[in-house]
Every structure is written in structure tokens, then in C-alpha cells.
Scaffold this motif. Structure first.
Motif, mmCIF file in Angstrom:
data_model
loop_
_atom_site.group_PDB
_atom_site.id
_atom_site.type_symbol
_atom_site.label_atom_id
_atom_site.label_comp_id
_atom_site.label_asym_id
_atom_site.label_seq_id
_atom_site.Cartn_x
_atom_site.Cartn_y
_atom_site.Cartn_z
ATOM 1 N N GLY A 15 -6.703 50.487 14.667
ATOM 2 C CA GLY A 15 -6.340 49.866 13.401
ATOM 3 C C GLY A 15 -6.471 48.314 13.557
ATOM 4 N N PHE A 16 -6.839 47.700 12.561
ATOM 5 C CA PHE A 16 -7.118 45.912 12.769
ATOM 6 C C PHE A 16 -7.570 45.702 14.176
ATOM 7 C CE2 PHE A 16 -4.071 47.196 9.609
ATOM 8 C CZ PHE A 16 -4.337 46.339 8.463
ATOM 9 N N ASN A 17 -8.601 46.293 14.707
ATOM 10 C CA ASN A 17 -9.197 46.125 15.897
ATOM 11 C C ASN A 17 -8.575 46.210 17.000
ATOM 12 O OD1 ASN A 17 -11.775 45.874 14.206
ATOM 13 N ND2 ASN A 17 -11.981 44.049 14.546
ATOM 14 N N TRP A 32 -9.697 54.850 15.082
ATOM 15 C CA TRP A 32 -10.573 54.471 13.900
ATOM 16 C C TRP A 32 -11.965 54.146 14.724
ATOM 17 C CZ3 TRP A 32 -9.437 55.786 8.957
ATOM 18 C CH2 TRP A 32 -8.111 55.844 8.629
ATOM 19 N N GLN A 33 -13.168 54.639 14.041
ATOM 20 C CA GLN A 33 -14.423 54.238 14.703
ATOM 21 C C GLN A 33 -15.142 53.605 13.475
ATOM 22 O OE1 GLN A 33 -17.993 53.717 15.224
ATOM 23 N NE2 GLN A 33 -18.101 55.549 14.419
ATOM 24 N N ASP A 34 -15.569 52.332 13.688
ATOM 25 C CA ASP A 34 -15.923 51.607 12.409
ATOM 26 C C ASP A 34 -17.428 51.780 12.128
ATOM 27 O OD1 ASP A 34 -13.457 50.676 11.755
ATOM 28 O OD2 ASP A 34 -14.115 48.563 12.611
ATOM 29 N N ASN A 57 -13.611 63.467 11.855
ATOM 30 C CA ASN A 57 -15.100 62.979 11.694
ATOM 31 C C ASN A 57 -15.152 61.967 12.608
ATOM 32 O OD1 ASN A 57 -14.131 60.660 10.252
ATOM 33 N ND2 ASN A 57 -13.150 61.871 8.732
ATOM 34 N N ASN A 59 -15.380 58.862 11.916
ATOM 35 C CA ASN A 59 -14.993 57.651 11.803
ATOM 36 C C ASN A 59 -13.358 57.756 11.954
ATOM 37 O OD1 ASN A 59 -17.410 57.666 9.764
ATOM 38 N ND2 ASN A 59 -17.020 55.563 10.800
#
Lengths: 96, 623
Positions: A15-17, A32-34, A57, A59
Motif C-alpha cells: 500500500g502506498f508503494n 497490492w500489485q499495480d 486476483n 492485483n
């Protein structure tokens, strides 16, 4: 352009990189996968090194770890025919 | 070919052909989402067609056909439904024909939301009163809405360092509004982008400042001393009986003691009664005594209105209550109460109703179409509506370029015939192509972004997307425990006595994200107005992460930028038949061996019948 898009590597974070994070044992955490992948072409998400994980999924994945330690996490995105694997950056999770 | 309008078949002349143009998203104009459409059709005025159109064109006709949504189905000569759920516009009636056009594709959805505001959505599940409980519940993901902590340019803190919920506003997840729109209008959707962090952590603020620094409670019930009496039972306490109570809201139980609260919210109970309480002191006989006037909620004491011997020390009580709660009053004294005399004054039950959060009321000023366009443009999405259902697949250009299933339109497949022209400039673009926010400062541009095209022959500058969303202020606020962008929903006005007056603003829609922030030590949060507070160890704080347009363009418009910076738009003649048109897939790349390149299909022009069809294609480099 076509080649670049077909070989774009996944980018994961907490989250937030954020590239590192600390959680407690058995605490659920979202990774997370962006990058956007065509669902007709890519369908596999493999979590490396995870003791326990729930893949949702391409992402988003929710993971938890049952024991204390430092874990390195990588996403592998594969083509449906398993002809190609795209490997993400590595992120680090401290489980305390 | 067979044409049905509103499930009624219409006459078509022998050998009738309809010129059909196919397009889903014109790369020559980013902000527009195109649709499939036909050229105008001359529909003959046969008896059958006139009857079907309810005598449209006759003097005195009551036909409403030109003004309503006319559902169209069009079957080709192979019996395949080329248009299954389109709609027809009837433009004019002439003596021997009707002038109509047929549209289908994404426009069916666009038509269904046309001219409607977000307030038509069923938002009952998020309308609420702003209470501390609801704010804290939203922090803990117990509500759909979330009070994201940020500086909204109001009084962010009170009592020096307490976070003031009076000047916080709730936000709704964009995904919630998106889902509501699709559910309410009978559509479904798919798309990888809807699983991403950037989409799922995107929130839209309540667009209006809602606070009242010194709210006056709305009086629900008041009664004077001469209508009050105590029920003496020989105990140390005596419940108060209300004679002929007449509340304007809520009701009293038949026993005249309990008041039933009509709705959730903050209630204010105040009293200026002068009461003489007599107790049996046994050894000293009956004497006036000190007492407490207590408030009971559902039978349990929750506070004291006044204490003493003659009504001194009166304090209004602020209580968070739920609909159905029961308010009653009792006198308590350290002795057997034998008589209570109400000598003067009155008692009042009031309701603090100043902070009602009604999304339906405030979303009146935001068009659903603008909301959808906002998302499509922020994520660079192209909608592909299924022909036979109300499902829409949203794809990015990246996904289209990743597809390995390519249509081979080479001459060896009897497709490519010849190239007519090649052009190097896309219409509607300039050397600098701006994506713009709205700003409270009209001159602002600090959150805008641009796509630069290195083509000296284009005009200097153009705006390709004007957002309906406001950018936060340029300055950062350091007032809260964590730095915050300022999402201006109040204006500050400093009065002559140096006090600050906060003026509500409205129609200010902001998009933002939240990130949980853990305080170094527990933090007090509360309502200065409602006089409630609690402590928290963490809270969701605002973030404008990846929301400036330059960051959005870097993430979602790289492919379009590459195409525009090496523009090659070709027009070719491609052999297409009815089945090709019926199965046409704009999301697939086209390969033409003769030209040695891959292409995105931009447009199929005026398909009437099998043969050489003019197609606009955009070159995409393989490497």
C-alpha cells in the motif's frame, strides 16, 4: 510497444508503494500489485515464500504467517499457457 | 435485413442497405467514448410503418416516438443480430419517409444515465447523523462511509489539541458509487482495473461543509413546574410525573413518566426548576433536604441535572441516544421522601439535529455521466458493451496490446486490399495536452498534468480533459497530528474581535485516499458542539497519493503518449462481410503483413454490404 506491454514486470507493495512492513503472527495483510494484465492472457499469481496466503486476483492478495520471522515476498504472473513468467520486485515482511 | 423497433418489425424497401459505422473509443479524442452508429436511414412511410409509429407525421398525431427510448434490433441477411439492444432516434417525418438513425454499444448505457445526478442513487444506507460513535465506527470499517481525517479548512482542533469531528466530513468509496450506478440502471461490469489499489482506495468527499458552532437544540418537549409532580413511594427516590405532556416530537408513555426518543442523535436535557424536597428525618421530623435531579435512560441513571436544596447548580445534559430509548427523571435524596414541591421553572428536552449527513441532497450537483467519465479518464479505460447483455468490459490500452489473439488482416486472409492514405497528425491534439482539475483559486494548475507531443506542426496547447473534481489547496496544513492536504470545505473569516467565523462551502467534490496513521500516544477526538469525546490510537488520514494528473498520466497514459508521439494513422480498404462486421472485436490488434505492422482498429466507416470497406487504423510498434 507490444513487446514492452507483454513483458511488463509486476510491481508489488503493501500500500502506498511501501516495500517493507511489520505485522503480528496470523494477522491478515494485503499485498497490492499495480500493473494491469489482460485476464485473457495472464491468470496466475504465485506467492513465493508465503506460509499461508489467499490469492484473490492479479492485483490483490491477502496473506498471513503463522510464525515469527522475516519473509521475502514475490509475485509471479504467468501466461495461461505457462510459456512465460513475469517476476515482481521483492518486498519484505517482518512477522513479530 | 430485418429491423425491429420496440419489438415491432418495420418495412424496409427491397435491397435496402444501411451504412454502419463502428467505433468504440476514438484515440483522436481521449475524452470521448464513441459508439456504434448508422448513418441516417430513410424508413419508408408504409401503412405498417405509420401504424407502428402511431401515425407520426399526421396532423393531430399523439405519437411520442421521437421523444422516447426506442429499442432496436437489427438482423443481417444471415439472421445474425447485428444490433441487439440499440436505440433509434427519429429526427423528421417527410411525406414519403421517416428520417431515423440507429445507435448501439456503450451509448445504451450512456443514454440510461443521461442528465441524471448522483442524487438519484439509493444512498439511504450511507445517510446518517454525524455523531462521535458514527465517526469512530467509520474508522473501524464498520460503515460504508469513512471520516477521513484531513484539514478541510475548518476548526480542525478544539481545546488546543483535540481532533474536532465538527469539521470533518465523510467520504464514500468510489467503488461503492460505481457499483450503485451499475446496479440501479441494470448493468454489470468487468475489468482488471477494478481490483487495483488505485481504484479500491479512492474516495469521494461529501461536497459541503456541515457544522454549526453553537447549535440551538430543537425543543421537542417543555413543561413548567405546575404541570410536574413526584410519585411518592416512601423511598429515597421519587419519579417525576408529567401532567398532560405535549411533545412536538417523540411520545410519552401512558404512565406520564417515560419519554420515548423518536430518532438517533444527541439530546439536550435542561432544567431551571426550583424544587423543595421534604424528607422524613425521623429524629428531626420532616424537613427540606438536599437532593439530586437525575436523568434515567431506560431506567438507569446517566447524569444529574441539578443538585442542592433549591435548584442550584443546574447543568444541561448532552446524551447520545437511539430511537426508542426512554428518558425519565427522578428526585433522589438521602432520606425517605415524603413530599416534593415544584415551585418555579421548567424542564426541556431538546434535539441537536444540526449535522445531518444526506448524500442524496448534496449529490444533486454532480452528473452520473461526469462521475463515470472521471473514472474512465483517470484510468484510461475503454468500454466494450456486450451485444446481447448489459455487461460492459472496461479495458486499458495495455490490456489490448497484451492480447496474443491477433486478427490477421493480411491479403493472404483475403482482408487487406489497399492503403488509401497515411496521416501523421491526430485531430483534437496539440503539442501540450492538458488534464485539468478545478481549483478554489481560479489561477491554480499545480495538480494538473499533460501529455506532450513532439510535433512542431500541431497547435500550442489544448485541454483534453477538464475534471469536475477540485484539487486540494497548494499549501499543506500542519495543524493536525499528521501533515495534511487542505480540502477546502469551509472559508475562514477573521472578525474584528480576532475570533474566526467558519463559513460552509458547497459543491466542492474532492477525490482522496486514506492511510491508517498510528499516533505516538493516544489522541483525543470529539465534538466541540455535541460535547462528546473519546481517545483513539490511530485514525485514517488523507493522502493525495497518485492523484495529481501528472502522476495519473505517467501511470495510465504512457502507451497513448507513445502512439501520439509517433503518429501514423492509416486508412485502408479491407474486405469485410456481414459476419466480419457482426464479430468485429475492437479490443484485438490487427496485423497486416503487406504493411509489416500491427494496428489498433479505430473506426470502420459506412459498412453497407460485403466488399471493400474503409477502415481507420493506428499503427502500434511491436518493440
Amino acid at each position: 510497444m507490444i513487446y514492452q506491454n507483454r513483458n511488463k514486470l509486476p510491481f508489488i507493495h503493501f500500500g502506498f508503494n511501501k516495500q517493507s512492513f511489520t505485522v503480528e503472527v496470523d494477522e491478515d495483510l494485503t499485498i497490492w500489485q499495480d500493473e494491469i494484465y489482460n485476464l485473457d492472457v495472464f491468470d496466475s499469481v504465485v506467492l513465493v515464500d508465503a506460509v499461508a496466503h489467499t490469492t484473490i486476483n492479479n492485483n490483490k492478495a491477502v496473506i498471513s504467517f503463522g510464525s515469527v520471522g522475516t519473509y521475502e515476498i514475490i509475485f509471479n504472473i504467468q501466461t495461461k499457457l505457462k510459456t512465460k513468467t513475469l517476476v515482481s520486485n521483492t518486498i519484505t515482511l517482518d512477522v513479530v | 435485413m430485418r429491423l425491429f423497433i420496440n419489438d415491432i418489425e418495420f418495412d424496409l424497401p427491397n435491397g435496402f442497405k444501411i451504412a454502419r459505422t463502428k467505433q468504440v473509443n476514438d484515440i483522436g479524442s481521449i475524452a470521448d467514448r464513441q459508439t456504434n452508429y448508422t448513418q441516417k436511414i430513410k424508413l419508408p412511410r408504409t401503412k405498417k410503418n405509420e401504424t407502428n409509429f402511431n401515425q407520426l407525421g399526421f396532423i393531430g398525431s399523439q405519437s411520442i416516438i421521437p421523444y422516447q427510448n426506442n429499442i432496436v434490433k437489427l438482423y443481417n441477411k444471415n439472421g445474425e443480430a447485428e444490433i441487439y439492444d440499440g436505440f433509434a432516434k427519429v429526427f423528421k417525418s417527410f411525406s414519403d419517409y421517416y428520417d431515423i438513425a440507429i445507435y448501439d454499444g456503450y451509448i445504451s448505457f450512456a443514454k440510461s444515465i443521461e442528465n441524471l445526478d448522483l442524487n438519484v442513487l439509493d444512498l439511504e444506507d450511507v445517510n446518517h447523523f454525524k455523531t462521535l460513535d458514527n465517526v469512530i465506527d467509520s474508522f473501524n470499517d464498520l460503515k460504508i462511509y469513512k471520516y477521513i481525517v484531513a484539514d478541510y479548512n475548518g476548526k480542525a482542533l478544539f481545546d488546543t489539541d483535540k481532533i474536532n469531528i465538527d469539521f470533518l466530513v465523510p467520504s464514500l468509496p468510489v467503488s461503492y458509487l460505481w457499483d450503485k450506478i451499475f446496479q440501479q440502471f441494470g448493468y454489470t461490469y468487468e475489468g482488471a482495473v477494478f481490483n487495483t489499489f488505485n481504484y479500491l482506495n479512492l474516495w469521494m468527499t461529501y461536497p459541503k461543509g456541515v457544522s454549526d458552532e453553537n447549535p440551538t437544540p430543537e425543543s421537542y418537549y417543555t413543561n413548567t413546574f405546575n404541570n410536574l409532580s413526584a410519585i411518592i413511594t416512601g423511598a429515597e427516590n421519587a419519579l417525576i410525573f408529567h401532567n398532560n405532556p405535549a411533545p412536538t416530537s417523540g411520545v410519552f408513555l401512558p404512565n406520564g413518566i417515560g419519554f420515548v426518543v423518536p430518532s438517533d442523535g444527541t439530546y439536550v436535557i435542561s432544567s431551571d426548576l426550583i424544587i423543595d424536597v421534604l424528607v422524613n428525618e425521623r429524629e428531626d421530623g420532616i424537613q427540606s433536604a438536599n437532593y439530586a435531579l437525575d436523568v434515567l435512560i431506560n431506567g438507569a441513571p446517566v447524569g444529574t441535572l441539578q443538585t442542592g436544596s433549591s435548584g442550584s447548580g443546574t447543568n444541561p445534559l448532552f446524551l447520545q441516544l437511539e430511537a426508542g430509548d426512554l428518558i425519565s427523571l427522578q428526585i433522589f435524596s438521602n432520606g425517605e421522601i415524603v413530599q416534593v414541591n415544584f415551585e418555579s421553572g421548567s424542564i426541556t428536552y431538546g434535539f441537536l439535529s444540526g449535522q445531518n449527513i444526506d448524500f442524496n441532497e448534496t449529490f444533486l450537483n454532480f452528473k452520473i455521466k461526469d462521475f463515470i467519465d472521471e473514472i474512465l479518464n483517470r484510468f484510461s479505460l475503454t468500454p466494450f458493451k456486450d451485444k446481447y447483455s448489459n455487461n460492459i468490459v472496461f479495458k486499458t490500452l495495455t490490456e489490448m496490446l497484451q492480447t496474443e489473439d491477433v486478427d490477421d488482416w493480411s491479403s493472404s486472409n483475403d482482408k487487406f486490399i489497399k492503403q488509401n492514405e497515411e496521416s501523421y497528425i491526430y485531430r483534437n491534439y496539440a503539442q501540450v495536452n492538458d488534464f485539468k482539475y478545478k481549483y478554489n483559486d481560479k489561477e491554480g494548475d499545480y495538480k494538473d498534468g499533460l501529455i506532450a507531443i513532439n510535433n512542431y506542426n500541431l497547435p500550442d496547447n489544448t485541454t483534453v480533459f477538464s475534471s469536475k473534481i477540485y484539487a486540494p489547496e497548494k499549501e499543506i496544513s500542519f495543524e493536525l497530528p499528521k501533515d495534511s492536504n487542505i480540502y477546502k470545505l469551509w472559508d475562514k473569516e477573521i472578525k474584528d474581535d480576532q475570533t474566526v467565523k467558519y463559513k460552509d462551502l458547497d459543491k466542492r467534490f474532492y477525490l482522496l485516499r486514506y492511510e491508517d496513521f498510528t499516533f505516538e500516544s493516544t489522541q483525543t477526538i470529539g465534538s466541540e458542539t455535541l460535547q462528546t469525546e473519546t481517545t483513539i490510537s490511530s485514525a485514517p488520514f488523507e493522502s493525495f497519493f497518485k492523484l495529481p494528473f501528472d502522476e495519473i498520466i505517467a501511470e495510465y497514459y504512457n502507451n497513448i503518449s507513445l502512439i501520439l508521439n509517433d503518429a501514423k494513422l492509416i486508412n485502408c480498404e479491407i474486405y469485410l462481410n456481414e459476419s466480419d462486421i457482426n464479430a468485429l472485436d475492437f479490443s484485438k490488434l490487427k496485423y497486416i503483413k503487406e504493411l509489416g505492422n500491427y494496428y489498433l482498429l479505430n473506426k470502420v466507416n459506412n459498412f453497407e454490404d460485403s466488399g471493400a470497406i474503409s477502415c481507420d487504423l493506428i499503427r502500434v510498434k511491436y518493440i
